[in-house]
Design a protein around this motif. Structure first.
Motif, PDB file in Angstrom:
ATOM      1  N   SER A 249       1.169  -1.293  -0.073  1.00 24.86           N
ATOM      2  CA  SER A 249      -0.038  -0.173   0.167  1.00 24.86           C
ATOM      3  C   SER A 249       0.724   1.192  -0.047  1.00 24.86           C
ATOM      4  O   SER A 249       0.465   2.371   0.013  1.00 24.86           O
ATOM      5  CB  SER A 249      -0.797   0.155   0.656  1.00 24.86           C
ATOM      6  N   SER A 250       2.368   1.317   0.158  1.00 24.69           N
ATOM      7  CA  SER A 250       2.786   2.309   0.874  1.00 24.69           C
ATOM      8  C   SER A 250       3.328   3.043  -0.641  1.00 24.69           C
ATOM      9  O   SER A 250       3.921   3.934  -1.098  1.00 24.69           O
ATOM     10  CB  SER A 250       3.694   1.913   1.508  1.00 24.69           C
ATOM     11  N   LEU A 251       3.838   1.933  -1.902  1.00 24.94           N
ATOM     12  CA  LEU A 251       4.154   2.179  -3.414  1.00 24.94           C
ATOM     13  C   LEU A 251       3.097   3.068  -4.062  1.00 24.94           C
ATOM     14  O   LEU A 251       4.657   3.638  -4.621  1.00 24.94           O
ATOM     15  CB  LEU A 251       4.149   0.620  -4.357  1.00 24.94           C
ATOM     16  N   PRO A 252       1.999   3.340  -4.319  1.00 29.55           N
ATOM     17  CA  PRO A 252       1.645   4.474  -4.731  1.00 29.55           C
ATOM     18  C   PRO A 252       2.500   5.701  -4.344  1.00 29.55           C
ATOM     19  O   PRO A 252       2.679   6.469  -5.089  1.00 29.55           O
ATOM     20  CB  PRO A 252       0.593   4.185  -4.656  1.00 29.55           C
ATOM     21  N   LEU A 287      -5.645   2.968 -11.284  1.00 32.54           N
ATOM     22  CA  LEU A 287      -6.254   2.013 -11.880  1.00 32.54           C
ATOM     23  C   LEU A 287      -6.089   1.111 -11.043  1.00 32.54           C
ATOM     24  O   LEU A 287      -6.000   0.114 -10.035  1.00 32.54           O
ATOM     25  CB  LEU A 287      -6.816   0.923 -12.714  1.00 32.54           C
ATOM     26  N   THR A 288      -4.205   1.078 -11.017  1.00 32.76           N
ATOM     27  CA  THR A 288      -3.154  -0.106 -10.550  1.00 32.76           C
ATOM     28  C   THR A 288      -2.974   0.860  -8.931  1.00 32.76           C
ATOM     29  O   THR A 288      -2.671  -0.274  -8.105  1.00 32.76           O
ATOM     30  CB  THR A 288      -1.795   0.298 -11.162  1.00 32.76           C
ATOM     31  N   SER A 289      -3.103   1.986  -9.095  1.00 31.46           N
ATOM     32  CA  SER A 289      -2.576   2.586  -7.753  1.00 31.46           C
ATOM     33  C   SER A 289      -3.702   2.923  -6.900  1.00 31.46           C
ATOM     34  O   SER A 289      -3.682   2.392  -5.594  1.00 31.46           O
ATOM     35  CB  SER A 289      -2.210   4.418  -7.570  1.00 31.46           C
ATOM     36  N   PHE A 290      -5.499   2.449  -7.126  1.00 31.79           N
ATOM     37  CA  PHE A 290      -6.503   2.367  -6.456  1.00 31.79           C
ATOM     38  C   PHE A 290      -6.194   1.217  -5.963  1.00 31.79           C
ATOM     39  O   PHE A 290      -6.590   0.794  -4.848  1.00 31.79           O
ATOM     40  CB  PHE A 290      -7.529   3.258  -8.163  1.00 31.79           C
ATOM     41  N   LEU A 291      -5.958   0.587  -6.845  1.00 34.52           N
ATOM     42  CA  LEU A 291      -5.880  -1.619  -6.331  1.00 34.52           C
ATOM     43  C   LEU A 291      -4.882  -1.415  -5.496  1.00 34.52           C
ATOM     44  O   LEU A 291      -5.255  -2.082  -3.582  1.00 34.52           O
ATOM     45  CB  LEU A 291      -5.376  -2.507  -7.042  1.00 34.52           C
ATOM     46  N   LEU A 292      -3.529  -0.929  -5.567  1.00 37.76           N
ATOM     47  CA  LEU A 292      -2.727  -1.159  -4.044  1.00 37.76           C
ATOM     48  C   LEU A 292      -2.776  -0.028  -2.787  1.00 37.76           C
ATOM     49  O   LEU A 292      -2.750  -1.042  -1.501  1.00 37.76           O
ATOM     50  CB  LEU A 292      -1.411  -1.144  -5.116  1.00 37.76           C
ATOM     51  N   THR A 293      -3.287   1.258  -3.234  1.00 41.05           N
ATOM     52  CA  THR A 293      -4.009   2.325  -1.633  1.00 41.05           C
ATOM     53  C   THR A 293      -5.092   0.894  -1.260  1.00 41.05           C
ATOM     54  O   THR A 293      -4.905   0.872   0.123  1.00 41.05           O
ATOM     55  CB  THR A 293      -4.070   3.195  -2.283  1.00 41.05           C
ATOM     56  N   TYR A 294      -6.096   0.917  -2.418  1.00 42.08           N
ATOM     57  CA  TYR A 294      -7.892   0.409  -1.244  1.00 42.08           C
ATOM     58  C   TYR A 294      -7.383  -0.773  -0.935  1.00 42.08           C
ATOM     59  O   TYR A 294      -7.873  -1.047   0.403  1.00 42.08           O
ATOM     60  CB  TYR A 294      -8.919   0.702  -2.110  1.00 42.08           C
ATOM     61  N   PHE A 295      -7.242  -1.854  -1.895  1.00 43.52           N
ATOM     62  CA  PHE A 295      -7.468  -2.785  -1.493  1.00 43.52           C
ATOM     63  C   PHE A 295      -6.441  -3.238   0.001  1.00 43.52           C
ATOM     64  O   PHE A 295      -6.251  -4.195   0.696  1.00 43.52           O
ATOM     65  CB  PHE A 295      -7.177  -4.158  -2.711  1.00 43.52           C
ATOM     66  N   PHE A 296      -4.995  -3.255  -0.288  1.00 40.21           N
ATOM     67  CA  PHE A 296      -4.303  -3.878   0.929  1.00 40.21           C
ATOM     68  C   PHE A 296      -3.899  -2.901   2.250  1.00 40.21           C
ATOM     69  O   PHE A 296      -4.160  -3.186   2.801  1.00 40.21           O
ATOM     70  CB  PHE A 296      -2.638  -3.323   0.204  1.00 40.21           C
ATOM     71  N   SER A 297      -4.648  -1.563   1.752  1.00 35.83           N
ATOM     72  CA  SER A 297      -5.447  -1.009   2.834  1.00 35.83           C
ATOM     73  C   SER A 297      -6.004  -1.480   3.762  1.00 35.83           C
ATOM     74  O   SER A 297      -6.263  -1.685   4.915  1.00 35.83           O
ATOM     75  CB  SER A 297      -5.074   0.788   2.873  1.00 35.83           C
ATOM     76  N   THR A 358      -2.161  15.179  -3.742  1.00 31.84           N
ATOM     77  CA  THR A 358      -1.090  13.516  -3.584  1.00 31.84           C
ATOM     78  C   THR A 358      -1.439  12.768  -5.219  1.00 31.84           C
ATOM     79  O   THR A 358      -0.551  11.686  -5.137  1.00 31.84           O
ATOM     80  CB  THR A 358      -1.562  12.628  -3.212  1.00 31.84           C
ATOM     81  N   ALA A 359      -2.387  13.648  -5.938  1.00 28.96           N
ATOM     82  CA  ALA A 359      -2.325  12.675  -7.707  1.00 28.96           C
ATOM     83  C   ALA A 359      -2.855  11.323  -7.450  1.00 28.96           C
ATOM     84  O   ALA A 359      -1.739  10.569  -8.174  1.00 28.96           O
ATOM     85  CB  ALA A 359      -1.117  13.501  -8.558  1.00 28.96           C
ATOM     86  N   ILE A 360      -3.009  10.759  -6.251  1.00 26.69           N
ATOM     87  CA  ILE A 360      -3.080   9.105  -6.005  1.00 26.69           C
ATOM     88  C   ILE A 360      -4.546   8.719  -6.058  1.00 26.69           C
ATOM     89  O   ILE A 360      -5.716   9.803  -5.996  1.00 26.69           O
ATOM     90  CB  ILE A 360      -2.233   9.016  -4.638  1.00 26.69           C
ATOM     91  N   CYS A 361      -4.435   7.335  -6.879  1.00 26.57           N
ATOM     92  CA  CYS A 361      -6.011   7.499  -7.712  1.00 26.57           C
ATOM     93  C   CYS A 361      -6.768   6.844  -5.890  1.00 26.57           C
ATOM     94  O   CYS A 361      -5.965   5.218  -5.779  1.00 26.57           O
ATOM     95  CB  CYS A 361      -6.596   6.641  -8.576  1.00 26.57           C
ATOM     96  N   SER A 362      -7.897   6.476  -5.614  1.00 28.49           N
ATOM     97  CA  SER A 362      -8.155   6.004  -4.116  1.00 28.49           C
ATOM     98  C   SER A 362      -9.888   6.023  -4.292  1.00 28.49           C
ATOM     99  O   SER A 362     -10.112   6.070  -5.164  1.00 28.49           O
ATOM    100  CB  SER A 362      -7.336   6.481  -3.166  1.00 28.49           C
TER     101      SER A 362
END
Length: 557
Positions: A249-252, A287-297, A358-362
């Protein structure tokens, strides 16, 4: 944009543009770029350059590239109010923009000039503009404040065209579907709607540092479990999966190091304009940043809940690790299954959106309802229920400690385990509570801003924006989410961990000496060859002293 360099050669004015040195008069505006203003007359002579309108038009052309950038919704009006200030008929005087308008324009447009090494032009110095109650102009969506109405008489063609034109989005927002009166007014890509450029630069720089630290300690904790898995059993095994989720979840937040903000968060329309992604999956990076941030958080919050539950079973209900491992499939189903279900629901209802800061999708960056039901409520449930399990487990362990000490049993190991669990729980619960408080503030802000920005077309164009939010509170939410990995480090940090890494680094690649496998009981022979002579049969001595009564063998009949 190179023509912006001519701004350096504009003559400087030492007096205020509002000092009326000589008597002037109102004349029609003859500057080509400023003929579409809400007023038709300007003051002559101009108090800045004291030139005629032809010379002023030449100077105004120098600002044309800056106007085309549309760095602020009122950049055009502001520059024209300086070179062609309004002149009310009946009381000739120069009326220009208010000081607050100048400060807003400078906050959004100064970065563009700074990229070319150009300072803020002296004719646009905000110190020389007045504040109310002094006479000045402050443009909004439908009015100009200052105690009077602008003396402009609209023509028949303009009035008919304005009445037939449907209500659209403000100039700094992008109309996703002009033909749909209920479509969204999305934030323009790289625009400053809720936050300034300085706020974005500050939050993104801090988030990169904290994301790198959080990812580092999380992956160290994960690898510590991986190299010595026999050492960690349930409930400790939950920390293993928790550290993995925190790392991913920290990668994005590290993506700004390799990708620009428009690539990560924007979507382009056919007319060339781009906007922050909202309810669309066309941007694969988003879409990738959403999956990493929301799913894993979400999975991290559920693994924390599973850790507290298995800890309660171990300490409160006296379950052995073998019994918990026998039910581990249910633990995995709850942690991975519920997080997958929440992610699928978000995708079905198109609630993925990009953050301007932050320009990160969530989820919940621009939609207050999605923020409430997909972020705030699930996290609160996990934290509250998990804390209850932790309290129950600690209470049982305290009772066991008192019982052991009463019987005279050594409780040093139990006390060390309780201290470790206490630090781990505090380092995980405290940042999550801070993040939830900041998310509640964000929810209150979005309830006001969403209606005046995203849903502006549904308000018939009357979108009066509220006060900008505090960027520091938003940054506190981001940093709090990027500090929970240190709780996993606290769990694995011990002398045993140092010994495990020492063995892995120095002996992991070495070939150990062959060890003879003992013969299993099932394959061991029933009779083994003797290794010593068989023992001699015992010799029995006669215990009598009378020879007459000596034992004599009887005859067998």
């Amino acid at each position: 944009m190179n023509s912006l360099g001519i701004l350096l050669f504009i003559p400087l004015a030492t007096s205020s543009i509002f000092d009326q040195a000589v008597k002037g008069k109102c004349i029609p505006i003859d500057i080509e770029l400023c003929k579409d203003l809400p007023y038709n007359y300007t003051y002559y002579p101009n108090t800045i350059l004291h030139n005629d309108q032809h010379t002023l038009q030449t100077h105004t052309e120098h600002f044309k590239p800056l106007m085309k950038t549309k760095c602020h919704p009122h950049i055009h009006f502001f520059i024209c109010s300086v070179f062609a200030p309004m002149c009310p008929i009946g009381m000739p005087q120069a009326v220009t923009s208010c000081k607050s308008v100048c400060e807003q324009v400078k906050a959004d447009c100064f970065s563009i000039l700074d990229e070319f090494g150009i300072g803020w032009p002296e004719p646009l110095n905000c110190a020389q503009f007045p504040d109310p109650p002094a006479l000045c102009m402050k443009p909004t969506e439908d009015e100009i404040t200052g105690g009077f109405s602008p003396p402009r008489v609209p023509s028949k063609s303009s009035s008919s065209s304005s009445s037939s034109k449907p209500t659209g989005c403000p100039s700094d927002l992008v109309d996703v579907d002009p033909n749909d009166p209920k479509s969204h007014c999305a934030f323009a890509c790289q625009s400053n709607v809720m936050f300034s450029t300085d706020n974005k630069r500050m939050v993104r720089s801090w988030s990169i540092w904290f994301a790198a630290a959080n990812a580092g300690v999380a992956v160290f904790s994960f690898l510590t479990f991986a190299i010595d898995r026999k050492r960690f059993r349930f409930p400790e095994r939950c920390v293993f999966y928790l550290s993995l989720c925190l790392f991913l979840s920290s990668l994005p937040y590290l993506s700004p190091l390799i990708l620009d903000a428009p690539i990560r968060s924007c979507h382009a329309l056919g007319n060339g304009r781009s906007y922050l992604s909202i309810g669309t999956f066309d941007n694969s990076y988003c879409l990738t940043s959403f999956l990493l941030t929301y799913f894993f958080s979400t999975a991290a919050a559920l693994w924390w809940l599973m850790f507290s539950f298995t800890l309660y079973l171990s300490g409160g209900r006296k379950w052995v690790p073998e019994g918990i491992e026998a039910c581990s499939s249910y633990v995995h189903f709850v942690a991975w299954g519920l997080s997958s279900l929440a992610t699928i629901i978000v995708l079905i209802f198109n609630k993925v959106d990009a953050s301007e800061l932050t320009a990160i999708c969530s989820v919940g960056n621009l939609n207050s309802i999605a923020l409430l039901w997909f972020v705030i409520v699930p996290r609160t449930i996990c934290i509250v229920i998990g804390t209850c399990f932790i309290v129950g487990g600690f209470a049982s362990m305290c009772r066991e400690r008192i019982s052991f000490r009463t019987r005279g049993t050594d409780t040093s190991k139990l006390e060390k385990l309780m201290v470790k669990m206490g630090f781990f729980c505090v380092l995980f619960i405290l940042p999550n509570v801070v993040e939830l408080v900041c998310q509640c503030y964000k929810f209150m802000i979005l309830t006001q801003w969403t209606r005046m920005t995203i849903d502006c077309k549904q308000q018939s164009g009357a979108c009066h924006r509220p006060t900008p939010p505090q960027a520091e509170i938003y940054m506190a939410a981001v940093i709090s989410s990027l500090t929970t990995g240190f709780s996993c480090l606290m769990w694995v940090l011990s002398a045993k961990t140092v010994h495990s890494w020492k063995n892995f680094i120095f002996c992991g690649m070495c070939s150990s000496a062959p060890v003879k496998n003992p013969i299993e009981p099932s394959t061991r022979p029933l009779l083994e060859p003797p290794t010593a002579p068989p023992p001699q049969p015992p010799v029995y001595m006669q215990m009598t002293t009378n020879p007459q009564n000596a034992w004599r063998p009887s005859k067998v009949v």
